[in-house]
Design a protein around this motif. Structure first.
Motif, PDB file in Angstrom:
ATOM      1  N   ALA A  50      99.832 -15.664  13.212  1.00 59.99           N
ATOM      2  CA  ALA A  50     100.512 -14.366  13.202  1.00 59.99           C
ATOM      3  C   ALA A  50      99.856 -13.362  14.142  1.00 59.99           C
ATOM      4  N   ALA A  51      98.558 -13.531  14.384  1.00 59.05           N
ATOM      5  CA  ALA A  51      97.786 -12.626  15.241  1.00 59.05           C
ATOM      6  C   ALA A  51      97.999 -11.157  14.878  1.00 59.05           C
ATOM      7  N   PRO A  52      97.752 -10.784  13.612  1.00 58.92           N
ATOM      8  CA  PRO A  52      97.966  -9.393  13.213  1.00 58.92           C
ATOM      9  C   PRO A  52      96.880  -8.472  13.747  1.00 58.92           C
ATOM     10  N   GLY A  53      97.182  -7.183  13.770  1.00 59.26           N
ATOM     11  CA  GLY A  53      96.174  -6.206  14.184  1.00 59.26           C
ATOM     12  C   GLY A  53      95.152  -5.963  13.096  1.00 59.26           C
ATOM     13  N   ILE A  54      95.558  -6.185  11.843  1.00 56.11           N
ATOM     14  CA  ILE A  54      94.666  -5.908  10.720  1.00 56.11           C
ATOM     15  C   ILE A  54      95.132  -6.695   9.499  1.00 56.11           C
ATOM     16  N   ILE A  55      94.188  -7.030   8.625  1.00 54.92           N
ATOM     17  CA  ILE A  55      94.487  -7.628   7.333  1.00 54.92           C
ATOM     18  C   ILE A  55      94.249  -6.559   6.262  1.00 54.92           C
ATOM     19  N   LEU A  56      95.254  -6.279   5.455  1.00 57.45           N
ATOM     20  CA  LEU A  56      95.106  -5.373   4.324  1.00 57.45           C
ATOM     21  C   LEU A  56      95.150  -6.188   3.041  1.00 57.45           C
ATOM     22  N   ALA A  57      94.169  -6.016   2.184  1.00 55.49           N
ATOM     23  CA  ALA A  57      94.124  -6.735   0.915  1.00 55.49           C
ATOM     24  C   ALA A  57      94.222  -5.743  -0.236  1.00 55.49           C
ATOM     25  N   ASP A  58      95.124  -6.019  -1.187  1.00 54.20           N
ATOM     26  CA  ASP A  58      95.304  -5.133  -2.333  1.00 54.20           C
ATOM     27  C   ASP A  58      95.612  -5.950  -3.576  1.00 54.20           C
ATOM     28  N   PRO A  59      94.609  -6.470  -4.301  1.00 54.52           N
ATOM     29  CA  PRO A  59      93.190  -6.576  -3.929  1.00 54.52           C
ATOM     30  C   PRO A  59      92.721  -8.017  -3.702  1.00 54.52           C
ATOM     31  N   PRO A  60      93.572  -8.973  -3.249  1.00 55.75           N
ATOM     32  CA  PRO A  60      93.088 -10.349  -3.097  1.00 55.75           C
ATOM     33  C   PRO A  60      91.903 -10.471  -2.141  1.00 55.75           C
ATOM     34  N   TYR A  61      90.977 -11.299  -2.506  1.00 57.60           N
ATOM     35  CA  TYR A  61      89.767 -11.492  -1.707  1.00 57.60           C
ATOM     36  C   TYR A  61      89.871 -12.693  -0.782  1.00 57.60           C
ATOM     37  N   LEU A  62      90.814 -13.615  -1.033  1.00 60.64           N
ATOM     38  CA  LEU A  62      91.011 -14.749  -0.130  1.00 60.64           C
ATOM     39  C   LEU A  62      91.361 -14.248   1.268  1.00 60.64           C
ATOM     40  N   ALA A  63      92.228 -13.244   1.344  1.00 64.08           N
ATOM     41  CA  ALA A  63      92.633 -12.708   2.644  1.00 64.08           C
ATOM     42  C   ALA A  63      91.458 -12.092   3.386  1.00 64.08           C
ATOM     43  N   ILE A  64      90.504 -11.521   2.642  1.00 66.71           N
ATOM     44  CA  ILE A  64      89.340 -10.902   3.279  1.00 66.71           C
ATOM     45  C   ILE A  64      88.461 -11.969   3.930  1.00 66.71           C
ATOM     46  N   SER A  65      88.177 -13.034   3.168  1.00 68.15           N
ATOM     47  CA  SER A  65      87.350 -14.108   3.742  1.00 68.15           C
ATOM     48  C   SER A  65      88.059 -14.779   4.912  1.00 68.15           C
ATOM     49  N   ALA A  66      89.373 -14.964   4.808  1.00 68.61           N
ATOM     50  CA  ALA A  66      90.121 -15.589   5.899  1.00 68.61           C
ATOM     51  C   ALA A  66      90.146 -14.684   7.125  1.00 68.61           C
ATOM     52  N   GLY A  67      90.306 -13.389   6.901  1.00 63.55           N
ATOM     53  CA  GLY A  67      90.267 -12.452   8.022  1.00 63.55           C
ATOM     54  C   GLY A  67      88.940 -12.486   8.743  1.00 63.55           C
ATOM     55  N   ARG A  68      87.861 -12.572   7.978  1.00 65.25           N
ATOM     56  CA  ARG A  68      86.530 -12.672   8.599  1.00 65.25           C
ATOM     57  C   ARG A  68      86.423 -13.962   9.407  1.00 65.25           C
ATOM     58  N   GLN A  69      86.920 -15.092   8.857  1.00 64.14           N
ATOM     59  CA  GLN A  69      86.884 -16.364   9.572  1.00 64.14           C
ATOM     60  C   GLN A  69      87.687 -16.297  10.863  1.00 64.14           C
ATOM     61  N   ALA A  70      88.832 -15.575  10.807  1.00 62.83           N
ATOM     62  CA  ALA A  70      89.726 -15.501  11.971  1.00 62.83           C
ATOM     63  C   ALA A  70      89.293 -14.440  12.972  1.00 62.83           C
TER      64      ALA A  70
END
Length: 338
Positions: free
Chosen positions: A82-102
């Motif tokens: 998807a190549a997003p500009g930002i990941i917003l999490a409310d409040p899942p933490y899986l997306a945060i770890s994946a955003g860091r990996q990506a």
């Protein structure tokens, strides 16, 4: 908040990766969006709206984390695609770890973390502490957290910025609601709603005989009643019904409590006492709005009248808080779109 951000970022599009139904977003999002049904977290397993199934909740987290590496890899791949500009999490933490990996900026936008909620449940097993450590570690990978008022500390996240409350109430259609129900203006309409989780039973007999009040419920009454009405039979969403009612009976959950305060709507609430963000929400309600607690026993037995009458005699709080959180969040996030 996304609507506010869309006013500043031309062409903003949201990709929603969640198991929440598309119907939830239709009346809420004004920007273009698409929905991808993917489990992002466990939350709490409920036995109805007032009871958390604690063993089932911990088992849900155990199963979720048993396949953590596969989930993380799939989420990271989706972010790359998807190549997003930002990941917003409310409040899942899986997306945060994946955003860091990506390598994509990740921001938690929430009034709580699941680790803080789980800390208020029984966590006696050693496995529970191991799960909590993993969840805290994921939250700690966020670039920033925007803590929505009223909220928990969001402990473990290095950079936390406080923002105001977020509420976007629907316009009131009070006259239209009463016309649909065919009820007199002298009888207050009480919306009985518990955050989208249906109640298997209500004290229907007592409600049907509670003179002076009309009740609007999320479920379906077992028999026709001139006093108890099903929301599903009316052309109104829950948000519109909330804005059009005279009182609301609910549990202390963020959306309903903060919107009720924004609307100046009195609240009768039934607490769970083991959900960590209840305390700040109840304090917020009593500081800025009008609230009356109803015990679980009185709720299920139908002994509602004392609380409803006490609420009618309560002096409203002076002044409502500015609902500035959405605008403040949008301003904080603009840095990621330059």
């Amino acid at each position: 908040m996304l609507n506010q951000l869309g006013r500043h970022v031309p062409g903003l599009t949201a990709i929603l990766r969640t198991t929440v139904s598309a119907a939830f977003f239709h009346e809420r999002l004004a920007i273009p969006w698409s929905l991808q049904s993917v489990q992002q977290d466990v939350g709490c397993v409920q036995r109805g709206p007032l009871d958390i199934d604690v063993p089932a909740t911990w088992e849900g987290y155990r199963q979720f984390h048993a396949t953590w590496e596969q989930r993380l890899a799939a989420e990271t791949t989706a972010i790359h695609a998807a190549a997003p500009g930002i990941i917003l999490a409310d409040p899942p933490y899986l997306a945060i770890s994946a955003g860091r990996q990506a390598g994509t900026p990740t921001v938690l936008l929430s009034n709580l973390t699941w680790s803080e909620i789980l800390m208020s449940l029984d966590k006696s097993a050693s496995e529970h502490e191991s799960l909590l450590e993993g969840i805290r570690r994921s939250y700690g990978e966020a670039d920033m957290a925007l803590r929505i008022a009223p909220g928990l500390p969001l402990s473990g996240i290095p950079k936390v910025l406080d923002i105001g409350a977020i509420a976007e109430p629907a316009p009131s259609q009070r006259d239209q609601l009463r016309a649909c129900l065919g009820i007199p203006a002298s009888e207050p309409v009480v919306l009985v709603g518990f955050g989208g989780i249906p109640l298997e039973t209500l004290p229907w007999h007592e409600m049907d005989h509670m003179r002076g009040y009309q009740f609007l419920v999320d479920g379906v009454p077992p028999r026709p009643s001139s006093r108890v009405h099903s929301l599903s039979a009316l052309p109104f969403s829950f948000k519109t019904a909330l804005a059009s009612a005279d009182l609301v009976m609910t549990k202390p959950g963020y959306g309903t409590i903060v919107e009720a305060v924004a609307l100046g709507l009195p609240v009768v609430y039934v607490r769970r006492y083991n959900f960590a963000d209840e305390a700040p929400l109840v304090e917020f309600l009593h500081r800025y709005g009008t609230g009356q607690e109803l015990s679980r026993d009185d709720f299920f037995s139908g002994n509602w009248r004392p609380a409803l009458e006490a609420l009618a005699n309560t002096t409203p709080a002076v002044g409502r808080p500015p609902m500035t959180g959405a605008a403040e969040a949008a301003q904080s996030l603009l840095q990621y779109f330059h």
